[in-house]
Design a protein around this motif. Structure first.
Motif, short mmCIF file in Angstrom:
data_model
loop_
_atom_site.label_atom_id
_atom_site.label_comp_id
_atom_site.label_asym_id
_atom_site.label_seq_id
_atom_site.Cartn_x
_atom_site.Cartn_y
_atom_site.Cartn_z
N GLY A 202 0.83 -1.20 0.00
CA GLY A 202 0.00 0.00 0.00
C GLY A 202 0.87 1.24 0.00
O GLY A 202 2.09 1.16 0.09
N PRO A 203 0.25 2.41 -0.10
CA PRO A 203 1.03 3.66 -0.15
C PRO A 203 1.96 3.83 1.04
O PRO A 203 3.04 4.41 0.90
N GLN A 204 1.55 3.36 2.21
CA GLN A 204 2.40 3.48 3.39
C GLN A 204 3.26 2.24 3.62
O GLN A 204 4.04 2.20 4.57
N ASP A 205 3.10 1.26 2.76
CA ASP A 205 3.85 0.01 2.93
C ASP A 205 4.21 -0.56 1.56
O ASP A 205 3.78 -1.65 1.19
N PRO A 206 5.03 0.17 0.78
CA PRO A 206 5.35 -0.28 -0.58
C PRO A 206 6.35 -1.44 -0.60
O PRO A 206 7.16 -1.58 0.33
N ALA A 266 10.38 1.87 -0.83
CA ALA A 266 9.82 2.80 -1.80
C ALA A 266 10.76 2.86 -3.01
O ALA A 266 11.88 2.32 -2.97
N PRO A 302 2.60 0.01 -4.62
CA PRO A 302 1.63 0.22 -5.71
C PRO A 302 2.02 1.35 -6.66
O PRO A 302 1.19 1.74 -7.49
N ASP A 303 3.23 1.88 -6.60
CA ASP A 303 3.60 3.02 -7.45
C ASP A 303 3.53 2.70 -8.93
O ASP A 303 3.05 3.51 -9.73
N HIS A 304 4.02 1.52 -9.31
CA HIS A 304 4.10 1.17 -10.72
C HIS A 304 3.11 0.09 -11.14
O HIS A 304 2.94 -0.16 -12.33
N THR A 306 -0.43 -2.55 -9.43
CA THR A 306 -1.27 -2.97 -8.32
C THR A 306 -1.55 -4.47 -8.33
O THR A 306 -2.17 -4.98 -7.40
#
Length: 340
Positions: A202-206, A266, A302-304, A306
């Motif tokens: 997730g955004p806080q746990d990439p 990240a 999830p940056d690149h 999902t």
């Protein structure tokens, strides 16, 4: 805190089969075959038999609905029921005492040493109530000692066999999920972990997927021999593990000269990891072929991506760009990837 259960499926089946057998057995032998006994005793035995049968059905059909402490408490419940039935029937003969074997074998097979030791003490106390109450003192003492020693030795044997099986299973699981040459995980283990990792990213746990190829590995093998090639692969695997430091990670060898790493990081932390790996490999001085060069592709969920397949495609595309750009470099999966 409930004792740790080793195998819920096996424990549930063990409890279910016993209860489904014990319920009808107690009903037949304690009620139908002793109709002349006092009515309150017959009712108590009948209710107990029905309760055992119901518990057996629940364990067989819906074991996950039972609370965690049930699986630790059930052998002690079994000892209590067995002792209660023996007292109710005033039966101190050997046959009924053998029923204590079930809770003992259950505990020794599925629970820990402390719980098993406590259960042996409970069995010893339960049998003492019956042996000393319904037999002569001398005979009762010998009978109590015999049952206690027999139960203790049985528990020791079963627990020893279980621990040996646990060790063998651990070895087999390691062999089934790891690469024997480098000690890294194999593709089977990696694919399973990748699915779990992408699901929780997730955004806080990439999480980063780092794909690594050893550049011109065939040339190393052809020029210096497979033994040197194997040493080069071990050097790369060691660097991949060491560079992760305290970050949550999984290093895998996917085959040949291809590695992959799942790393809790990240995007730019993953790039820093890749360059740390490259530095560590470049510092290797014990390879006659010299330190191997690495091409590395990086994608982060999830940056690149999902999804699992999408993340793999992004990392593979970045790796391909690293090779196309001249090898020996890292590429981050961005819309406009830039060599690092």
């Amino acid at each position: 805190m409930p004792a740790r259960l080793r195998d819920l499926h096996g424990a549930a089946r063990a409890v279910a089969y016993l209860m489904l057998a014990a319920g009808p057995y107690n009903l037949i032998t304690g009620v139908f075959m002793k109709t002349d006994d006092p009515l309150p005793q017959l009712i108590a035995l009948g209710v107990t038999s029905l309760a055992l049968f119901v518990i057996g059905v629940v364990c067989l059909r819906r074991p996950e609905q039972l609370p965690a402490y049930f699986w630790s408490a059930v052998p002690f419940l079994g000892v209590t029921v067995i002792t209660g039935l023996n007292v109710a029937t005033e039966d101190a003969t050997l046959g009924p005492q053998l029923f204590y074997l079930w809770p003992l074998l259950y505990a020794a097979s599925f629970l820990g040493r402390v719980t098993t030791a406590l259960l042996i003490a409970a069995i010893s106390a339960g049998h003492a109530i019956v042996a000393f109450q319904y037999t002569d003192n001398g005979e009762g003492l010998l009978d109590w000692l015999a049952i206690t020693v027999a139960m203790s030795m049985t528990a020791i044997v079963v627990a020893s066999l279980r621990e040996r099986n646990d060790r063998l299973r651990g070895v087999l699981e390691t062999q089934a999920t790891s690469d024997s040459l480098t000690g890294a995980a194999n593709r089977r283990a990696f694919d399973a972990e990748l699915d779990r990792t992408v699901t929780r990213a997730g955004p806080q746990d990439p999480y980063a997927l780092v794909m690594i190829d050893v550049d011109h590995f065939k040339t190393i093998n052809d020029t210096w021999g497979h033994a040197v090639g194997d040493r080069a692969l071990r050097t790369v695997a060691d660097a991949l593990r060491a560079a992760a430091e305290d970050r949550e990670h999984m290093v895998a060898r996917l085959g040949g000269d291809e590695f992959a790493v799942l790393l809790r990081a990240a995007p730019y932390a993953a790039v820093h990891y890749a360059e740390t790996v490259r530095t560590r490999v470049a510092a290797a001085t014990d390879l006659p072929c010299g330190p191997p060069r690495l091409s590395i592709g990086i994608a982060v969920a999830p940056d690149h991506a999902t999804g699992t397949e999408e993340l793999q495609r992004a990392a593979d595309a970045a790796l391909y760009q690293a090779k196309e750009g001249g090898r020996g470099r890292s590429m981050l999966a961005t819309p406009a990837a830039v060599a690092v």
